[in-house]
Design a protein around this motif. Structure first.
Motif, PDB file in Angstrom:
ATOM      1  N   UNK A  47     -18.077  -5.726  12.980  1.00 53.16           N
ATOM      2  CA  UNK A  47     -18.214  -4.938  11.403  1.00 53.16           C
ATOM      3  C   UNK A  47     -18.095  -3.600  11.538  1.00 53.16           C
ATOM      4  N   UNK A  48     -18.775  -2.925  12.357  1.00 55.17           N
ATOM      5  CA  UNK A  48     -18.535  -1.328  12.481  1.00 55.17           C
ATOM      6  C   UNK A  48     -17.202  -1.085  12.642  1.00 55.17           C
ATOM      7  N   UNK A  49     -16.619  -1.567  13.719  1.00 52.38           N
ATOM      8  CA  UNK A  49     -15.021  -1.361  13.841  1.00 52.38           C
ATOM      9  C   UNK A  49     -14.149  -1.542  12.624  1.00 52.38           C
ATOM     10  N   UNK A  50     -14.609  -2.960  11.952  1.00 50.76           N
ATOM     11  CA  UNK A  50     -13.664  -3.185  10.732  1.00 50.76           C
ATOM     12  C   UNK A  50     -13.957  -2.184   9.645  1.00 50.76           C
ATOM     13  N   UNK A  51     -15.143  -1.774   9.525  1.00 50.44           N
ATOM     14  CA  UNK A  51     -15.559  -0.769   8.572  1.00 50.44           C
ATOM     15  C   UNK A  51     -14.904   0.601   8.598  1.00 50.44           C
ATOM     16  N   UNK A  52     -14.833   1.117  10.026  1.00 52.19           N
ATOM     17  CA  UNK A  52     -14.180   2.271  10.310  1.00 52.19           C
ATOM     18  C   UNK A  52     -12.696   2.307  10.076  1.00 52.19           C
ATOM     19  N   UNK A  71      -5.899  -5.560  15.691  1.00 54.65           N
ATOM     20  CA  UNK A  71      -4.650  -5.319  16.377  1.00 54.65           C
ATOM     21  C   UNK A  71      -3.716  -4.278  15.766  1.00 54.65           C
ATOM     22  N   UNK A  72      -3.924  -3.698  14.543  1.00 52.67           N
ATOM     23  CA  UNK A  72      -3.296  -2.715  14.100  1.00 52.67           C
ATOM     24  C   UNK A  72      -3.946  -1.310  14.587  1.00 52.67           C
ATOM     25  N   UNK A  73      -5.334  -1.428  15.012  1.00 50.98           N
ATOM     26  CA  UNK A  73      -5.877  -0.173  15.542  1.00 50.98           C
ATOM     27  C   UNK A  73      -5.315  -0.049  16.987  1.00 50.98           C
ATOM     28  N   UNK A  95       0.715   3.433  19.965  1.00 54.07           N
ATOM     29  CA  UNK A  95       1.819   4.217  19.567  1.00 54.07           C
ATOM     30  C   UNK A  95       1.545   5.696  19.911  1.00 54.07           C
ATOM     31  N   UNK A  96       0.272   6.139  19.656  1.00 56.77           N
ATOM     32  CA  UNK A  96      -0.006   7.677  19.669  1.00 56.77           C
ATOM     33  C   UNK A  96      -0.201   8.061  21.230  1.00 56.77           C
TER      34      UNK A  96
END
Length: 175
Positions: A42-47, A138-140, A146-147
Protein backbone atom coordinates in the motif's frame (compact mmCIF):
# COMPACT_ATOMS: atom_id res chain seq x y z
CA UNK A 1 -10.83 30.57 -0.99
CA UNK A 2 -10.25 27.25 -2.79
CA UNK A 3 -10.63 24.13 -0.67
CA UNK A 4 -7.89 21.50 -0.97
CA UNK A 5 -9.36 18.19 -2.05
CA UNK A 6 -7.68 15.13 -0.57
CA UNK A 7 -7.76 11.70 -2.12
CA UNK A 8 -7.96 8.80 0.34
CA UNK A 9 -7.65 5.06 0.05
CA UNK A 10 -8.92 3.32 3.17
CA UNK A 11 -8.08 -0.37 3.45
CA UNK A 12 -9.81 -2.89 5.73
CA UNK A 13 -6.55 -4.67 6.54
CA UNK A 14 -7.63 -8.12 7.70
CA UNK A 15 -10.37 -8.26 5.08
CA UNK A 16 -7.77 -7.75 2.34
CA UNK A 17 -5.29 -10.17 3.94
CA UNK A 18 -7.97 -12.87 3.97
CA UNK A 19 -8.94 -12.13 0.36
CA UNK A 20 -5.46 -12.22 -1.23
CA UNK A 21 -4.10 -15.76 -1.49
CA UNK A 22 -0.44 -14.84 -0.96
CA UNK A 23 -1.18 -12.81 2.18
CA UNK A 24 -3.64 -15.40 3.49
CA UNK A 25 -1.02 -18.15 3.20
CA UNK A 26 1.64 -15.99 4.82
CA UNK A 27 -0.75 -15.06 7.66
CA UNK A 28 -1.13 -18.74 8.62
CA UNK A 29 2.56 -18.81 9.54
CA UNK A 30 3.33 -15.14 10.22
CA UNK A 31 0.45 -12.70 10.75
CA UNK A 32 2.84 -9.81 11.43
CA UNK A 33 4.72 -10.57 8.20
CA UNK A 34 1.45 -10.63 6.30
CA UNK A 35 0.46 -7.23 7.73
CA UNK A 36 3.88 -5.78 6.85
CA UNK A 37 3.66 -7.12 3.28
CA UNK A 38 0.25 -5.46 2.86
CA UNK A 39 1.58 -2.23 4.38
CA UNK A 40 4.57 -2.28 2.00
CA UNK A 41 2.31 -2.85 -1.00
CA UNK A 42 0.00 0.00 0.00
CA UNK A 43 2.96 2.35 0.59
CA UNK A 44 4.12 1.63 -2.98
CA UNK A 45 0.61 2.13 -4.33
CA UNK A 46 0.21 5.36 -2.38
CA UNK A 47 3.53 6.72 -3.64
CA UNK A 48 2.52 6.03 -7.22
CA UNK A 49 -1.11 7.22 -7.08
CA UNK A 50 -0.76 10.09 -4.61
CA UNK A 51 -3.61 8.77 -2.45
CA UNK A 52 -3.38 9.27 1.29
CA UNK A 53 -3.72 5.68 2.43
CA UNK A 54 -5.06 4.43 5.73
CA UNK A 55 -4.93 0.75 6.62
CA UNK A 56 -7.22 -0.30 9.47
CA UNK A 57 -6.60 -3.50 11.43
CA UNK A 58 -9.25 -4.21 14.00
CA UNK A 59 -8.56 -5.46 17.49
CA UNK A 60 -12.21 -6.23 18.18
CA UNK A 61 -11.50 -9.36 20.24
CA UNK A 62 -8.14 -8.30 21.69
CA UNK A 63 -8.49 -7.77 25.43
CA UNK A 64 -7.55 -4.33 26.77
CA UNK A 65 -6.22 -3.12 23.44
CA UNK A 66 -6.05 0.60 22.89
CA UNK A 67 -6.22 2.40 19.59
CA UNK A 68 -2.78 2.71 18.07
CA UNK A 69 -1.96 4.95 15.10
CA UNK A 70 1.35 4.64 13.23
CA UNK A 71 2.44 7.21 10.68
CA UNK A 72 4.51 5.53 8.02
CA UNK A 73 5.91 6.74 4.71
CA UNK A 74 2.84 8.09 2.83
CA UNK A 75 0.34 6.09 4.87
CA UNK A 76 -1.28 5.73 8.28
CA UNK A 77 -1.73 2.36 9.94
CA UNK A 78 -4.47 2.11 12.56
CA UNK A 79 -5.01 -0.69 15.08
CA UNK A 80 -8.45 -0.20 16.60
CA UNK A 81 -9.27 -0.46 20.29
CA UNK A 82 -10.99 -3.39 21.95
CA UNK A 83 -14.62 -3.83 20.80
CA UNK A 84 -14.13 -1.60 17.75
CA UNK A 85 -14.33 -3.11 14.29
CA UNK A 86 -12.45 -1.82 11.27
CA UNK A 87 -15.85 -1.06 9.74
CA UNK A 88 -16.88 1.23 12.60
CA UNK A 89 -13.51 3.00 12.51
CA UNK A 90 -13.81 3.55 8.75
CA UNK A 91 -17.35 4.92 9.10
CA UNK A 92 -16.25 7.27 11.91
CA UNK A 93 -13.27 8.43 9.85
CA UNK A 94 -15.46 9.13 6.83
CA UNK A 95 -17.69 11.32 9.01
CA UNK A 96 -14.63 13.35 10.05
CA UNK A 97 -13.39 14.38 6.59
CA UNK A 98 -14.68 16.92 4.11
CA UNK A 99 -17.50 15.87 1.83
CA UNK A 100 -15.38 17.21 -1.05
CA UNK A 101 -12.59 14.71 -0.43
CA UNK A 102 -12.32 11.72 -2.74
CA UNK A 103 -12.52 8.46 -0.80
CA UNK A 104 -12.14 4.84 -1.92
CA UNK A 105 -12.62 2.04 0.60
CA UNK A 106 -11.08 -1.35 -0.11
CA UNK A 107 -13.10 -4.19 1.41
CA UNK A 108 -14.99 -7.31 0.38
CA UNK A 109 -17.50 -6.83 3.20
CA UNK A 110 -20.81 -6.28 1.39
CA UNK A 111 -22.50 -4.48 4.31
CA UNK A 112 -19.53 -2.13 4.65
CA UNK A 113 -19.55 -1.48 0.89
CA UNK A 114 -23.19 -0.39 1.11
CA UNK A 115 -22.49 1.95 4.04
CA UNK A 116 -19.48 3.41 2.20
CA UNK A 117 -21.54 4.03 -0.93
CA UNK A 118 -24.24 5.66 1.20
CA UNK A 119 -21.67 8.07 2.60
CA UNK A 120 -20.61 9.14 -0.88
CA UNK A 121 -17.37 7.18 -1.14
CA UNK A 122 -16.38 4.64 -3.76
CA UNK A 123 -15.87 1.05 -2.86
CA UNK A 124 -13.18 -1.15 -4.29
CA UNK A 125 -13.06 -4.91 -3.83
CA UNK A 126 -9.94 -6.78 -2.76
CA UNK A 127 -9.61 -8.13 -6.30
CA UNK A 128 -9.86 -4.64 -7.82
CA UNK A 129 -7.28 -3.32 -5.35
CA UNK A 130 -4.91 -6.15 -6.30
CA UNK A 131 -5.35 -5.35 -10.00
CA UNK A 132 -4.79 -1.62 -9.38
CA UNK A 133 -1.71 -2.39 -7.30
CA UNK A 134 -0.28 -4.71 -9.97
CA UNK A 135 -0.91 -2.11 -12.69
CA UNK A 136 0.75 0.61 -10.60
CA UNK A 137 3.78 -1.64 -10.00
CA UNK A 138 3.97 -2.43 -13.71
CA UNK A 139 3.79 1.24 -14.72
CA UNK A 140 6.41 2.12 -12.11
CA UNK A 141 8.69 -0.64 -13.40
CA UNK A 142 8.21 0.58 -17.01
CA UNK A 143 8.91 4.15 -15.96
CA UNK A 144 12.07 3.12 -14.11
CA UNK A 145 13.36 0.92 -16.91
CA UNK A 146 12.81 3.61 -19.56
CA UNK A 147 14.61 6.20 -17.45
CA UNK A 148 17.41 3.67 -16.86
CA UNK A 149 17.79 3.21 -20.63
CA UNK A 150 18.24 6.95 -21.02
CA UNK A 151 20.88 6.95 -18.32
CA UNK A 152 22.69 3.83 -19.58
CA UNK A 153 23.35 5.16 -23.04
CA UNK A 154 23.63 8.88 -23.45
CA UNK A 155 26.65 9.14 -25.71
CA UNK A 156 27.69 11.96 -27.96
CA UNK A 157 28.10 9.61 -30.93
CA UNK A 158 24.37 8.83 -30.77
CA UNK A 159 23.58 12.48 -31.38
CA UNK A 160 26.08 13.41 -34.12
CA UNK A 161 25.74 12.94 -37.84
CA UNK A 162 28.10 10.51 -39.65
CA UNK A 163 30.21 13.24 -41.25
CA UNK A 164 31.01 14.88 -37.93
CA UNK A 165 31.70 11.51 -36.33
CA UNK A 166 34.10 10.68 -39.14
CA UNK A 167 36.00 13.96 -38.68
CA UNK A 168 36.26 13.41 -34.92
CA UNK A 169 37.48 9.86 -35.45
CA UNK A 170 40.21 11.13 -37.85
CA UNK A 171 41.33 13.70 -35.29
CA UNK A 172 41.46 10.98 -32.60
CA UNK A 173 43.59 8.68 -34.78
CA UNK A 174 46.15 11.35 -35.69
CA UNK A 175 47.27 11.61 -32.08
Amino acid sequence: MKRKINSYLIVDGYNIINAWDDLKELAKEDLEGSREKLIGDIIEYSEFTGHKAIIVFDAYNVKNSREKVEKRKHITVVYTKEHQTADSYIEKFMDSISRYDSVKVATNDYAEQQIVLGKGAARITARELKLDLDQAKSRLKDKNSSSRKKIDRNWLEDRLDKETLSKLENIRRKR
